[in-house]
Design a protein around this motif. Structure first.
Motif, PDB file in Angstrom:
ATOM      1  N   GLY A  76      15.877   7.185  -1.207  1.00 56.76           N
ATOM      2  CA  GLY A  76      16.181   6.982   0.203  1.00 56.76           C
ATOM      3  C   GLY A  76      15.418   5.813   0.804  1.00 56.76           C
ATOM      4  N   ARG A  77      14.780   6.083   1.943  1.00 51.02           N
ATOM      5  CA  ARG A  77      14.071   5.031   2.657  1.00 51.02           C
ATOM      6  C   ARG A  77      12.876   4.481   1.884  1.00 51.02           C
ATOM      7  NH1 ARG A  77      13.807   7.383   8.892  1.00 51.02           N
ATOM      8  NH2 ARG A  77      16.075   7.445   9.251  1.00 51.02           N
ATOM      9  N   TRP A  78      12.426   5.218   0.871  1.00 46.47           N
ATOM     10  CA  TRP A  78      11.256   4.766   0.136  1.00 46.47           C
ATOM     11  C   TRP A  78      11.530   3.524  -0.701  1.00 46.47           C
ATOM     12  CZ3 TRP A  78       6.292   4.879   0.478  1.00 46.47           C
ATOM     13  CH2 TRP A  78       5.696   5.873   1.266  1.00 46.47           C
ATOM     14  N   TRP A  79      12.795   3.191  -0.956  1.00 42.36           N
ATOM     15  CA  TRP A  79      13.076   1.920  -1.608  1.00 42.36           C
ATOM     16  C   TRP A  79      12.585   0.764  -0.735  1.00 42.36           C
ATOM     17  CZ3 TRP A  79      14.376   1.077  -6.496  1.00 42.36           C
ATOM     18  CH2 TRP A  79      14.957   2.113  -7.225  1.00 42.36           C
ATOM     19  N   GLY A  80      12.907   0.826   0.552  1.00 47.21           N
ATOM     20  CA  GLY A  80      12.471  -0.223   1.464  1.00 47.21           C
ATOM     21  C   GLY A  80      10.974  -0.201   1.710  1.00 47.21           C
ATOM     22  N   LYS A  81      10.417   1.008   1.888  1.00 48.85           N
ATOM     23  CA  LYS A  81       8.977   1.102   2.126  1.00 48.85           C
ATOM     24  C   LYS A  81       8.179   0.611   0.929  1.00 48.85           C
ATOM     25  CE  LYS A  81       9.123   4.963   5.412  1.00 48.85           C
ATOM     26  NZ  LYS A  81       8.690   6.361   5.693  1.00 48.85           N
ATOM     27  N   ALA A  82       8.615   0.995  -0.265  1.00 42.25           N
ATOM     28  CA  ALA A  82       7.911   0.554  -1.472  1.00 42.25           C
ATOM     29  C   ALA A  82       7.973  -0.961  -1.611  1.00 42.25           C
ATOM     30  CB  ALA A  82       8.501   1.227  -2.707  1.00 42.25           C
ATOM     31  N   ALA A  83       9.111  -1.560  -1.221  1.00 42.63           N
ATOM     32  CA  ALA A  83       9.241  -3.008  -1.295  1.00 42.63           C
ATOM     33  C   ALA A  83       8.282  -3.697  -0.330  1.00 42.63           C
ATOM     34  CB  ALA A  83      10.680  -3.417  -0.998  1.00 42.63           C
ATOM     35  N   VAL A  84       8.206  -3.178   0.903  1.00 42.85           N
ATOM     36  CA  VAL A  84       7.302  -3.766   1.900  1.00 42.85           C
ATOM     37  C   VAL A  84       5.851  -3.655   1.441  1.00 42.85           C
ATOM     38  CG1 VAL A  84       6.400  -3.514   4.241  1.00 42.85           C
ATOM     39  CG2 VAL A  84       8.868  -3.413   3.838  1.00 42.85           C
ATOM     40  N   LEU A  85       5.462  -2.457   1.002  1.00 43.06           N
ATOM     41  CA  LEU A  85       4.087  -2.257   0.550  1.00 43.06           C
ATOM     42  C   LEU A  85       3.789  -3.105  -0.686  1.00 43.06           C
ATOM     43  CD1 LEU A  85       3.685   1.613   0.999  1.00 43.06           C
ATOM     44  CD2 LEU A  85       2.902  -0.212   2.516  1.00 43.06           C
ATOM     45  N   GLY A  86       4.771  -3.211  -1.584  1.00 43.54           N
ATOM     46  CA  GLY A  86       4.559  -4.013  -2.781  1.00 43.54           C
ATOM     47  C   GLY A  86       4.345  -5.476  -2.471  1.00 43.54           C
ATOM     48  N   VAL A  87       5.083  -6.001  -1.501  1.00 42.94           N
ATOM     49  CA  VAL A  87       4.913  -7.400  -1.118  1.00 42.94           C
ATOM     50  C   VAL A  87       3.557  -7.610  -0.461  1.00 42.94           C
ATOM     51  CG1 VAL A  87       5.754  -9.211   0.427  1.00 42.94           C
ATOM     52  CG2 VAL A  87       7.371  -7.885  -0.942  1.00 42.94           C
ATOM     53  N   LEU A  88       3.167  -6.721   0.465  1.00 39.55           N
ATOM     54  CA  LEU A  88       1.899  -6.889   1.175  1.00 39.55           C
ATOM     55  C   LEU A  88       0.697  -6.674   0.262  1.00 39.55           C
ATOM     56  CD1 LEU A  88       2.716  -5.067   4.534  1.00 39.55           C
ATOM     57  CD2 LEU A  88       2.435  -7.520   4.197  1.00 39.55           C
ATOM     58  N   ASN A  89       0.722  -5.588  -0.512  1.00 36.36           N
ATOM     59  CA  ASN A  89      -0.429  -5.236  -1.340  1.00 36.36           C
ATOM     60  C   ASN A  89      -0.503  -6.010  -2.648  1.00 36.36           C
ATOM     61  OD1 ASN A  89      -1.609  -3.188   0.309  1.00 36.36           O
ATOM     62  ND2 ASN A  89      -0.014  -1.761  -0.330  1.00 36.36           N
ATOM     63  N   ILE A  90       0.644  -6.534  -3.112  1.00 36.66           N
ATOM     64  CA  ILE A  90       0.680  -7.163  -4.423  1.00 36.66           C
ATOM     65  C   ILE A  90       1.283  -8.574  -4.365  1.00 36.66           C
ATOM     66  CG2 ILE A  90       1.389  -6.906  -6.823  1.00 36.66           C
ATOM     67  CD1 ILE A  90      -0.254  -4.535  -5.862  1.00 36.66           C
ATOM     68  N   GLY A  91       2.547  -8.656  -3.942  1.00 37.57           N
ATOM     69  CA  GLY A  91       3.298  -9.897  -4.054  1.00 37.57           C
ATOM     70  C   GLY A  91       2.675 -11.070  -3.318  1.00 37.57           C
ATOM     71  N   LEU A  92       2.247 -10.869  -2.085  1.00 37.91           N
ATOM     72  CA  LEU A  92       1.563 -11.922  -1.347  1.00 37.91           C
ATOM     73  C   LEU A  92       0.088 -11.994  -1.709  1.00 37.91           C
ATOM     74  CD1 LEU A  92       3.037 -11.599   2.270  1.00 37.91           C
ATOM     75  CD2 LEU A  92       3.422 -13.448   0.634  1.00 37.91           C
ATOM     76  N   LEU A  93      -0.525 -10.842  -1.911  1.00 31.93           N
ATOM     77  CA  LEU A  93      -1.972 -10.793  -2.099  1.00 31.93           C
ATOM     78  C   LEU A  93      -2.419 -11.517  -3.358  1.00 31.93           C
ATOM     79  CD1 LEU A  93      -4.732  -9.638  -1.183  1.00 31.93           C
ATOM     80  CD2 LEU A  93      -4.231  -7.654  -2.613  1.00 31.93           C
ATOM     81  N   PHE A  94      -1.776 -11.249  -4.483  1.00 38.44           N
ATOM     82  CA  PHE A  94      -2.251 -11.797  -5.747  1.00 38.44           C
ATOM     83  C   PHE A  94      -2.279 -13.324  -5.765  1.00 38.44           C
ATOM     84  CE2 PHE A  94      -1.426  -8.020  -8.849  1.00 38.44           C
ATOM     85  CZ  PHE A  94      -2.359  -7.272  -8.149  1.00 38.44           C
ATOM     86  N   PRO A  95      -1.170 -14.003  -5.454  1.00 36.48           N
ATOM     87  CA  PRO A  95      -1.237 -15.472  -5.497  1.00 36.48           C
ATOM     88  C   PRO A  95      -2.188 -16.059  -4.470  1.00 36.48           C
ATOM     89  CG  PRO A  95       0.851 -14.738  -4.565  1.00 36.48           C
ATOM     90  CD  PRO A  95       0.191 -13.529  -5.128  1.00 36.48           C
ATOM     91  N   LEU A  96      -2.313 -15.412  -3.304  1.00 36.18           N
ATOM     92  CA  LEU A  96      -3.254 -15.908  -2.306  1.00 36.18           C
ATOM     93  C   LEU A  96      -4.691 -15.785  -2.802  1.00 36.18           C
ATOM     94  CD1 LEU A  96      -1.622 -14.458   0.931  1.00 36.18           C
ATOM     95  CD2 LEU A  96      -1.779 -16.880   0.295  1.00 36.18           C
ATOM     96  N   LEU A  97      -5.004 -14.665  -3.464  1.00 37.19           N
ATOM     97  CA  LEU A  97      -6.351 -14.493  -4.014  1.00 37.19           C
ATOM     98  C   LEU A  97      -6.635 -15.515  -5.107  1.00 37.19           C
ATOM     99  CD1 LEU A  97      -6.788 -10.614  -4.293  1.00 37.19           C
ATOM    100  CD2 LEU A  97      -7.917 -12.165  -2.697  1.00 37.19           C
ATOM    101  N   PHE A  98      -5.680 -15.726  -6.010  1.00 35.93           N
ATOM    102  CA  PHE A  98      -5.883 -16.693  -7.081  1.00 35.93           C
ATOM    103  C   PHE A  98      -6.008 -18.107  -6.519  1.00 35.93           C
ATOM    104  CE2 PHE A  98      -4.001 -13.357  -9.871  1.00 35.93           C
ATOM    105  CZ  PHE A  98      -5.040 -13.281 -10.782  1.00 35.93           C
ATOM    106  N   LEU A  99      -5.211 -18.425  -5.495  1.00 38.04           N
ATOM    107  CA  LEU A  99      -5.288 -19.747  -4.886  1.00 38.04           C
ATOM    108  C   LEU A  99      -6.646 -19.957  -4.227  1.00 38.04           C
ATOM    109  CD1 LEU A  99      -3.838 -22.374  -4.163  1.00 38.04           C
ATOM    110  CD2 LEU A  99      -2.953 -21.242  -2.103  1.00 38.04           C
ATOM    111  N   ALA A 100      -7.132 -18.938  -3.501  1.00 34.75           N
ATOM    112  CA  ALA A 100      -8.444 -19.044  -2.872  1.00 34.75           C
ATOM    113  C   ALA A 100      -9.543 -19.166  -3.924  1.00 34.75           C
ATOM    114  CB  ALA A 100      -8.696 -17.827  -1.983  1.00 34.75           C
ATOM    115  N   ALA A 101      -9.425 -18.405  -5.021  1.00 39.63           N
ATOM    116  CA  ALA A 101     -10.441 -18.448  -6.069  1.00 39.63           C
ATOM    117  C   ALA A 101     -10.474 -19.807  -6.761  1.00 39.63           C
ATOM    118  CB  ALA A 101     -10.181 -17.351  -7.096  1.00 39.63           C
TER     119      ALA A 101
END
Length: 317
Positions: A76-101
């Motif tokens: 159900g709605r968890w497809w969308g919620k999981a996508a949002v959380l995945g982008v915030l916690n993982i998809g955006l976070l990882f490359p930003l951390l590596f770029l800063a490092a």
């Protein structure tokens, strides 16, 4: 007639609840400790110039392993919620951390990441509708100051792109953490499946972006070891424990645990790279540890006399 007002938890009972949470806090703290190794692994083991590729290898394989192990997909709605959380916690976070490092000394990058508890304290008011707390903001500022004392030296370089990436990473993780707390975890879904959803969603988000980065780098033995460490310990294991803690512990208590990351980064720099820690850095360590401990305690309440007075006024009306 007995008062219908809820009675405050006694000091002994509150302390007992906090002591009961200690094992869970310790397991949750493994995640930021593991993330603290990101800086030295990135600079010493990984090929430079490929932050998106590094983020992809850290997220997608770990997420697929978790999904294969649990065989649980969102509904159900968890497809969308999981996508949002995945982008915030993982998809955006990882490359930003590596770029800063890559563009900043580990100390500067770690200090920017340490701003996350302050952002969470603000978002807890706006998103979770919690009361503003000078206690949380105060210890968040103290922790940030402590990290700065530990890791920022007189020759620290402040690359504008690196600083922007570090601040964006802190904001992305803070929002992801707050929304994870707000939405919780679906009934019957364990932390491994929950982490798998987000790691996979973050990896899928990164997949097309990685193409823009160009051909993947050559992966030698050292790089393979680095990617394996970041994907297994810094990805799968860390996020399973992290999301377990986020959904069961107070959000501000979890957020301030992220101060372990820059402390671990500084400690590894001293241990493996010969970087020295003087009295100022040691004092910063102490301030950070005090902030982490204070973050696990409830904010000081009104005195019992004030509570009893207000209760008696309420019942006499």
């Amino acid at each position: 007639m007995k008062s219908s007002l809820a009675q405050p938890v006694s000091g002994a009972a509150g302390a007992g609840a906090r002591y009961a949470d200690l094992p869970r806090v310790a397991l949750t703290a493994f995640a930021p400790v593991a993330w603290g190794t990101t800086y030295i692994v990135t600079t010493e083991l990984l090929p430079p110039g490929h932050p998106l590729f590094a983020g992809l290898l850290r997220a997608l394989p770990a997420g697929l392993i978790a999904l294969a192990f649990t065989r649980t997909l969102p509904r159900g709605r968890w497809w969308g919620k999981a996508a949002v959380l995945g982008v915030l916690n993982i998809g955006l976070l990882f490359p930003l951390l590596f770029l800063a490092a890559e563009r900043l000394p580990g100390g500067v990058a770690g200090t920017l990441a340490a701003a996350q508890p302050l952002v969470v304290a603000v978002l807890a008011v706006a998103v979770l509708h919690e009361s503003p707390s000078a206690w949380r903001l105060g210890w968040g500022l103290a922790g940030l100051g402590g990290v700065a004392l530990v890791v920022i030296g007189p020759a620290a370089a402040f690359d504008p792109v690196g600083v922007a990436a570090g601040l964006a990473a802190a904001a992305s993780m803070a929002l992801g953490l707050t929304l994870t707390k707000r939405w919780g975890r679906p009934a019957g879904v364990g932390p491994t499946a929950f982490a798998g959803w987000q790691l996979t969603a973050g990896g899928v988000f990164l997949l097309p972006l990685t193409v823009l980065e160009g051909p993947p780098p050559a992966i030698g033995p050292a790089a393979a070891l680095g990617y394996l460490w970041l994907g297994l310990c810094g990805g799968l294991i860390a996020y399973v424990l992290w999301f377990r803690g986020v959904t069961t512990l107070p959000v501000n208590s979890v957020a301030i645990l992220t101060l372990f990351s820059p402390l671990v980064a500084a400690g590894l720099g001293a241990l493996l790279l010969g970087q020295t820690l003087g009295p100022v850095q040691i004092a910063g360590f102490g301030i950070c540890l005090a902030a982490i401990v204070a973050g696990q305690l409830p904010a000081p309440a009104r005195s019992s006399r004030a509570i009893s007075v207000s209760t008696s006024k309420g019942t006499s009306r």
